[in-house]
Design an enzyme around this catalytic site. Structure first.
Site, PDB file in Angstrom:
ATOM      1  N   HIS A 367      -4.058 -11.539  -6.290  1.00 25.11           N
ATOM      2  CA  HIS A 367      -5.276 -11.189  -5.417  1.00 25.11           C
ATOM      3  C   HIS A 367      -5.751 -12.506  -4.475  1.00 25.11           C
ATOM      4  O   HIS A 367      -6.306 -12.120  -3.424  1.00 25.11           O
ATOM      5  CB  HIS A 367      -6.180 -10.794  -6.465  1.00 25.11           C
ATOM      6  CG  HIS A 367      -5.875  -9.434  -7.227  1.00 25.11           C
ATOM      7  ND1 HIS A 367      -6.488  -8.919  -8.152  1.00 25.11           N
ATOM      8  CD2 HIS A 367      -4.885  -8.659  -6.991  1.00 25.11           C
ATOM      9  CE1 HIS A 367      -6.091  -7.933  -8.668  1.00 25.11           C
ATOM     10  NE2 HIS A 367      -4.895  -7.766  -7.989  1.00 25.11           N
ATOM     11  N   CYS A 680       0.187   1.977   9.709  1.00 23.67           N
ATOM     12  CA  CYS A 680      -0.746   1.058   9.325  1.00 23.67           C
ATOM     13  C   CYS A 680      -0.022   0.035   8.304  1.00 23.67           C
ATOM     14  O   CYS A 680      -0.591  -0.983   7.581  1.00 23.67           O
ATOM     15  CB  CYS A 680      -2.036   1.413   8.785  1.00 23.67           C
ATOM     16  SG  CYS A 680      -1.842   2.302   7.237  1.00 23.67           S
TER      17      CYS A 680
HETATM   18  C1  PEP Z   1       1.285   1.090   2.738  1.00 19.29           C
HETATM   19  O1  PEP Z   1       1.747   1.370   1.873  1.00 19.29           O
HETATM   20  O2  PEP Z   1       2.074   0.785   3.974  1.00 19.29           O
HETATM   21  C2  PEP Z   1      -0.133   0.634   3.195  1.00 19.29           C
HETATM   22  C3  PEP Z   1      -0.614   0.396   4.287  1.00 19.29           C
HETATM   23  O3  PEP Z   1      -0.815   0.521   2.170  1.00 19.29           O
HETATM   24  P1  PEP Z   1      -0.830  -0.468   0.822  1.00 19.29           P
HETATM   25  O4  PEP Z   1       0.094  -1.571   1.606  1.00 19.29           O
HETATM   26  O5  PEP Z   1      -2.289  -0.923   0.908  1.00 19.29           O
HETATM   27  O6  PEP Z   1      -0.202  -0.112  -0.154  1.00 19.29           O
END
Ligand code: PEP
Ligand code: MG
Length: 755
Positions: A367, A680
């Protein structure tokens, strides 16, 4: 041996006098060895000092030939003295000459001595030298004598660490108190930082080693241990383990050690030799640290860490230090060095002065690494014994690209890094110049660039990058960095601050994605065999709707009078989306009934990060307002490769046909249904990944803030139609028959695209 000269306490008292005398360093050392030899009724007492070149030099002796002083130099793999240094542990032998490691130097005249007791001179677990006594007779030194010699070595450690002996050294052969150290760990956040060490937990300096009254010291120790125990008991009873930013089991381990008779016995023994309670704690702690550094079993190592922590607590207790480090007097260009640190603790420092972070532990998914990324400071983890080898104020370089720390670097090394920093700054300036340029390809395709965010400290990134909005707001980050469950009012305040700052720019909030590697220290975790596939994200949200509902309510209220975009993580089946959306409807009805002002418009979408959704896209797209592809999880599940495990996470190329076919299908289906789609995951944050995605039809990408500049620079030079023409047949050709990455790289090279 508590003979005519009065035993260890008298020795320590006499040593204190010698330390205070206004004599030269050599004289002080000479007097010290005479005192020790006399007190321990030994014929020989010698001090060897570890030099920067890694060898041990004889600095003083009583009993061996004087001419050998500063001439005899041993390797650390040579003889018994070398063994004491390399193992950082005492060696006690009644007949040293029969020991396989025995090697003598004729110039010392050592061959007539049989009994040998050598102890390491330790400071913070590091070996600074070796202190030896020898006798002609085959005698056995008692445990008490060994103990006394170790205590005496502490006084010498302080003398060496003070730098007093450097004047006696030849250039290049100085005592290894502050040598140049390069350590390789893991990169936690990109960036290079040059600065000066600030210890997150300032080392407690002990000035008073030698006790005036042993009984009094024993009482002090007893009282401090009692307070320590009751503090731990209270913390565990209250259950507010988050107060110290630790997991409950760590506290349990602390408590176990605090009641451990062996540990206490060692502390008491040390005090009995005539040192103060705090010096005793440091002695025992130094041994623990030295053991820890030799320990390879991760479990035992962890336990030794716990003991080390506990000793620190005890020291603070004895000296009345409070826990708060010197955050206010942070120097410019501060590089924080810590064993480990909670995310909230990092946020407490003045961002303007903080340049870098060096941790002994902490992997890329910890974290604190998330916060370091949000703050944009160079960070490295897994730097062995970092806190033990630095001194506050030392020059240090953090290389968050290679994952290295350079402590007290040479001028050459420093110059090379200054050049690299200059280069990066120049590039940064070029990106800054692009900030207000529309992100449009050469052939006129507008590509919307958004950023990923999750904390209040991310807010300035919107303006800095000129991003079109926040494509992914990871709401779990607030929960992960907090010491306890954020209250509804705190969630509301954060969401509103984000929307206020974003203004007209859209923000997509993702509901809590906890579970898997995203653990909340204050929430009891259910042990799961496969946490990434376990009870996490929306699964937890639907099973414990109270939590999700209160979050949705906070979001709806924060967006009153504006537009709210909310999406769900880890949806695997359309029914889950229906159920989650129903909760949004319910909260809307509830707020309406209670007369609250509502958002002007609410859009509900989902992450596409579970492969099963690939085969429900038509059904899903009828229901959602938008989609956002999470390539991080999608790739991990498509390839069955844990994204946090470096051994497997890099095994598969995200730019190969199977993954690209999946991403292409999502873009195509979304377009057929007329629904917006964003990507994303990290893939979009690399220029070559963004290039592939644009070629596949993606027009909205959400990136790490630091990636906006490089990706936009690539876009401005890109012909999107040409890229689409290139990639389509590659993705369709038999999987594995062409290396798509290489083709894309060649394409970029001939078109002058910077990847
Ligand atoms: C992903 O899984 O690509 C995502 C954007 O979410 P996280 O990285 O927060 O799991
Ligand atoms: Mg994900």
């Amino acid at each position: 041996m508590r003979g005519a000269l009065g035993g260890p306490r008298v020795l320590l008292r006499r040593l204190r006098e010698v330390m205070a005398e206004p004599v030269s360093a050599q004289e002080r050392l000479d007097k010290t060895v005479v005192l020790i030899a006399a007190n321990m009724v030994a014929e020989v007492c010698s001090v060897y000092v570890l030099r920067v070149d890694g060898t041990l030099e004889l600095y003083a002796t009583e009993g061996l030939k004087r001419e050998a002083v500063h001439l005899t130099v041993l390797r650390v793999d040579e003889g018994l003295v070398g063994l004491v240094a390399s193992e950082a542990t005492p060696i006690n032998l009644s007949d040293a000459q029969t020991h396989p490691a025995f090697a003598y130097r004729p110039e010392t005249g050592e061959e007539i001595y049989h009994a040998f007791l050598g102890v390491p001179i330790l400071r913070a677990g590091n070996t600074l030298g070796v202190l030896v006594v020898q006798n002609r007779a085959r005698r056995t030194y008692s445990e008490e004598e060994e103990e006394a010699l170790q205590t005496t070595a502490m006084v010498l450690a302080e003398m060496i660490a003070s730098g007093e002996l450097s004047a006696l050294a030849k250039p290049g052969a100085e005592p290894a108190v502050r040598p140049i150290v390069h350590r390789k760990g893991v990169a936690l956040n990109d960036g290079i930082a040059l600065g000066h060490v600030v210890l997150h937990e300032p080392r407690i300096t002990i000035t008073n080693f030698i006790a005036d009254d042993v009984q009094k010291e024993l009482k002090r120790l007893e009282a401090a241990v009692a307070t320590l125990r009751s503090d731990l008991d209270t913390m565990l009873e209250r259950g507010d383990v988050a107060e110290v930013g630790e997991h409950r089991d760590v506290l349990e381990a602390y408590r176990m050690f605090a009641y451990d008779r062996g540990w206490l016995h060692k502390l008491t023994e040390a005090v009995m030799t005539g040192i103060t309670a705090e010096a005793a704690v440091e002695r025992v702690q130094s041994d623990t640290r030295a053991r820890m550094l030799r320990q390879t079993d991760p479990y035992l190592r962890e336990r030794l860490h716990d003991l080390d922590d506990l000793a620190n607590r005890l020291l603070r207790q004895l000296l009345g230090y409070d826990h708060a480090p010197a955050r206010e007097q942070l120097p410019d260009n501060a590089i924080l060095v810590a064993r480990m640190m909670g995310p909230a603790a990092l946020l407490d420092y003045d961002r303007k002065k903080l340049r870098g972070l060096v941790l002994e532990e902490g992997g890329p998914t910890s974290h604190v690494a998330i916060v370091a990324r949000a703050l944009g400071i160079a960070a490295v983890g897994e730097i062995e014994n970092a806190t033990g080898i630095v001194e506050p104020g030392d020059a240090i370089i953090v290389d968050g690209i290679s994952g290295e720390a350079h402590i007290r670097p040479s001028p050459d090394m420093e110059a090379a890094y200054i050049e690299r920093v200059r280069l990066r700054a120049r590039r940064q300036l070029q990106y800054l110049a692009l900030r207000d340029r529309p992100s449009v390809t050469r052939d006129g395709e507008a590509i919307t660039l958004m950023i990923n965010a999750g904390l209040l400290v991310d807010l300035p990134h919107i303006a800095e990058t000129g991003a079109a909005g926040i494509g992914l707001f990871r709401t779990e980050l607030q929960f992960m960095v907090a010491a306890q469950f954020p209250r509804a009012s705190e969630q509301f305040a954060l969401y509103r601050a984000i929307l206020d700052t974003a203004g007209a720019r859209p923000v997509t909030f993702r509901t809590l994605d906890i579970g898997g590697d995203k653990v909340l220290p204050y929430m009891r975790n259910v042990e799961e065999e496969n946490p990434a596939l376990g009870w996490r994200a929306i699964r937890l949200g639907l099973d414990r709707p109270g939590l999700l509902r209160s979050q949705l309510r906070a979001l709806l209220r924060a967006a009153a009078g504006r537009e709210l975009k909310v999406m769900f993580p880890m949806i695997a089946a359309v029914q889950e989306f229906d159920a989650a959306k129903q909760l949004v409807e319910r909260e809307l009805t509830h707020l309406r009934r209670h007369g609250h002002k509502l958002p002007d418009r609410v859009e509900v979408g989902t992450m596409v990060e579970v492969p099963a959704l690939l085969f429900q896209l038509d059904e899903l797209l009828k229901r959602v307002d938008f989609l956002s592809v999470g390539s991080n999880d999608m790739l991990q599940f498509l390839y069955a490769a844990d994204r946090g495990n470096a051994r497997v996470s890099e095994r598969f190329d995200p730019l190969s046909a199977p993954a690209l076919r999946a991403f292409s299908m999502i873009a195509r289906k979304a377009s057929e249904h007329g629904k917006p789609v964003t990507l994303c995951g990290e893939l979009a944050s690399k220029p070559i990944g963004a290039l592939a995605l644009i070629a596949l039809g993606y027009r909205v990408l959400s990136l790490a803030p630091s990636a906006v500049g490089p990706v936009k620079a690539m876009i401005l030079d890109l012909d999107a139609r040409e890229a689409a023409k290139l990639i389509a047949p590659l993705v369709e050709s038999p999987a594995g028959s062409v290396a798509i990455r290489e083709k894309l790289e060649a394409f970029a090279a001939t078109r002058g695209l910077a990847l």
